[in-house]
Design a protein around this motif. Structure first.
Motif, PDB file in Angstrom:
ATOM      1  N   LEU A   1       0.802  -1.220   0.000  1.00 47.67           N
ATOM      2  CA  LEU A   1       0.000   0.000   0.000  1.00 47.67           C
ATOM      3  C   LEU A   1       0.833   1.267   0.000  1.00 47.67           C
ATOM      4  O   LEU A   1       0.318   2.347  -0.256  1.00 47.67           O
ATOM      5  CB  LEU A   1      -0.946   0.007   1.211  1.00 47.67           C
ATOM      6  N   VAL A   2       2.107   1.156   0.299  1.00 48.50           N
ATOM      7  CA  VAL A   2       2.987   2.325   0.290  1.00 48.50           C
ATOM      8  C   VAL A   2       3.735   2.299  -1.037  1.00 48.50           C
ATOM      9  O   VAL A   2       4.502   1.385  -1.313  1.00 48.50           O
ATOM     10  CB  VAL A   2       3.982   2.300   1.473  1.00 48.50           C
ATOM     11  N   THR A   3       3.469   3.308  -1.875  1.00 49.01           N
ATOM     12  CA  THR A   3       4.103   3.350  -3.188  1.00 49.01           C
ATOM     13  C   THR A   3       4.814   4.679  -3.385  1.00 49.01           C
ATOM     14  O   THR A   3       4.432   5.696  -2.810  1.00 49.01           O
ATOM     15  CB  THR A   3       3.078   3.159  -4.324  1.00 49.01           C
ATOM     16  N   CYS A   4       5.839   4.650  -4.203  1.00 45.72           N
ATOM     17  CA  CYS A   4       6.610   5.849  -4.521  1.00 45.72           C
ATOM     18  C   CYS A   4       5.728   6.809  -5.318  1.00 45.72           C
ATOM     19  O   CYS A   4       5.118   6.404  -6.304  1.00 45.72           O
ATOM     20  CB  CYS A   4       7.855   5.468  -5.329  1.00 45.72           C
ATOM     21  N   PRO A   5       5.644   8.074  -4.916  1.00 43.11           N
ATOM     22  CA  PRO A   5       4.818   9.028  -5.663  1.00 43.11           C
ATOM     23  C   PRO A   5       5.416   9.392  -7.016  1.00 43.11           C
ATOM     24  O   PRO A   5       4.739   9.958  -7.854  1.00 43.11           O
ATOM     25  CB  PRO A   5       4.743  10.235  -4.730  1.00 43.11           C
ATOM     26  N   VAL A   6       6.671   9.051  -7.251  1.00 42.34           N
ATOM     27  CA  VAL A   6       7.321   9.385  -8.520  1.00 42.34           C
ATOM     28  C   VAL A   6       7.145   8.262  -9.531  1.00 42.34           C
ATOM     29  O   VAL A   6       6.706   8.477 -10.656  1.00 42.34           O
ATOM     30  CB  VAL A   6       8.830   9.685  -8.301  1.00 42.34           C
ATOM     31  N   CYS A   7       7.473   7.015  -9.141  1.00 42.99           N
ATOM     32  CA  CYS A   7       7.471   5.898 -10.105  1.00 42.99           C
ATOM     33  C   CYS A   7       6.447   4.816  -9.772  1.00 42.99           C
ATOM     34  O   CYS A   7       6.379   3.810 -10.470  1.00 42.99           O
ATOM     35  CB  CYS A   7       8.863   5.291 -10.217  1.00 42.99           C
ATOM     36  N   GLU A   8       5.671   4.983  -8.693  1.00 46.08           N
ATOM     37  CA  GLU A   8       4.636   4.032  -8.295  1.00 46.08           C
ATOM     38  C   GLU A   8       5.171   2.678  -7.808  1.00 46.08           C
ATOM     39  O   GLU A   8       4.414   1.734  -7.652  1.00 46.08           O
ATOM     40  CB  GLU A   8       3.636   3.783  -9.431  1.00 46.08           C
ATOM     41  N   SER A   9       6.473   2.561  -7.577  1.00 42.25           N
ATOM     42  CA  SER A   9       7.035   1.302  -7.095  1.00 42.25           C
ATOM     43  C   SER A   9       6.535   1.017  -5.683  1.00 42.25           C
ATOM     44  O   SER A   9       6.491   1.910  -4.832  1.00 42.25           O
ATOM     45  CB  SER A   9       8.570   1.379  -7.091  1.00 42.25           C
ATOM     46  N   ALA A  10       6.155  -0.226  -5.444  1.00 41.29           N
ATOM     47  CA  ALA A  10       5.726  -0.633  -4.103  1.00 41.29           C
ATOM     48  C   ALA A  10       6.893  -1.219  -3.314  1.00 41.29           C
ATOM     49  O   ALA A  10       6.722  -1.635  -2.174  1.00 41.29           O
ATOM     50  CB  ALA A  10       4.587  -1.647  -4.195  1.00 41.29           C
ATOM     51  N   SER A  11       8.068  -1.228  -3.893  1.00 45.53           N
ATOM     52  CA  SER A  11       9.260  -1.729  -3.210  1.00 45.53           C
ATOM     53  C   SER A  11       9.934  -0.543  -2.516  1.00 45.53           C
ATOM     54  O   SER A  11      10.802   0.111  -3.086  1.00 45.53           O
ATOM     55  CB  SER A  11      10.209  -2.389  -4.212  1.00 45.53           C
ATOM     56  N   VAL A  12       9.477  -0.249  -1.299  1.00 43.02           N
ATOM     57  CA  VAL A  12       9.991   0.892  -0.551  1.00 43.02           C
ATOM     58  C   VAL A  12      10.559   0.435   0.783  1.00 43.02           C
ATOM     59  O   VAL A  12      10.170  -0.601   1.318  1.00 43.02           O
ATOM     60  CB  VAL A  12       8.904   1.965  -0.302  1.00 43.02           C
ATOM     61  N   SER A  13      11.476   1.220   1.302  1.00 42.23           N
ATOM     62  CA  SER A  13      12.054   0.919   2.605  1.00 42.23           C
ATOM     63  C   SER A  13      12.363   2.236   3.315  1.00 42.23           C
ATOM     64  O   SER A  13      12.375   3.297   2.693  1.00 42.23           O
ATOM     65  CB  SER A  13      13.317   0.077   2.458  1.00 42.23           C
TER      66      SER A  13
END
Length: 151
Positions: free
Chosen positions: A32-44
């Motif tokens: 549910l947490v995605t990068c606002p720039v590239c929409e990647s859900a792989s965040v840390s």
């Protein structure tokens, strides 16, 4: 509330607020947490410098260092509605079509040229394969995968 500095797999930095550390972990695990720039859900979580007061100096607080503004990951109601419609579209396609997997380009051609029974199908195709199908006059449409669909 906890504010975390976050970074996606592409290196885009952003910040977001969470009710608790557990809430962050749960939301990341669900995609549910995605990068606002590239929409990647792989965040840390990015490295954050803690604010620790020194006791061996005078008590006059120093001005905090300026921080660059980072985009905040929030999903507005119109995006929630769009995601719900895309999810409903995906569910309709899955319920009413035959999954042909990575054979999609070949099977789409067979149907288009009358070599196979006409029917609704879905599967996987690379952007190059999809472009080639479109150039041949074969009607295809990409159905985006949403972060919720990956779980």
């Amino acid at each position: 509330m906890i504010r975390y500095s976050l970074v996606c797999e592409a290196g885009h930095g952003f910040e977001s607020w969470f009710p608790s550390s557990d809430s962050f972990d749960t939301q990341v695990a669900r995609g549910l947490v995605t990068c606002p720039v590239c929409e990647s859900a792989s965040v840390s979580k990015a490295l954050m410098v803690p604010s620790i007061a020194r006791t061996d100096r005078d008590r006059t607080p120093a001005a905090p260092p300026p921080q660059a503004e980072a985009p905040v990951a929030l999903i507005a109601e119109p995006e929630r509605q769009l995601r719900a419609m895309l999810k409903a579209l995906r569910e309709h396609v899955v319920a009413n079509s035959e999954h042909v997997g990575d054979r999609f380009p070949e099977e789409a051609r067979r149907i288009h040229y009358g070599e196979a029974e006409g029917r609704a199908i879905y599967g996987e195709a690379s952007p190059t394969e999809a472009r080639a199908l479109i150039e041949e006059g074969i009607d295809v449409a990409a159905i985006p995968i949403l972060p919720d669909d990956r779980n």
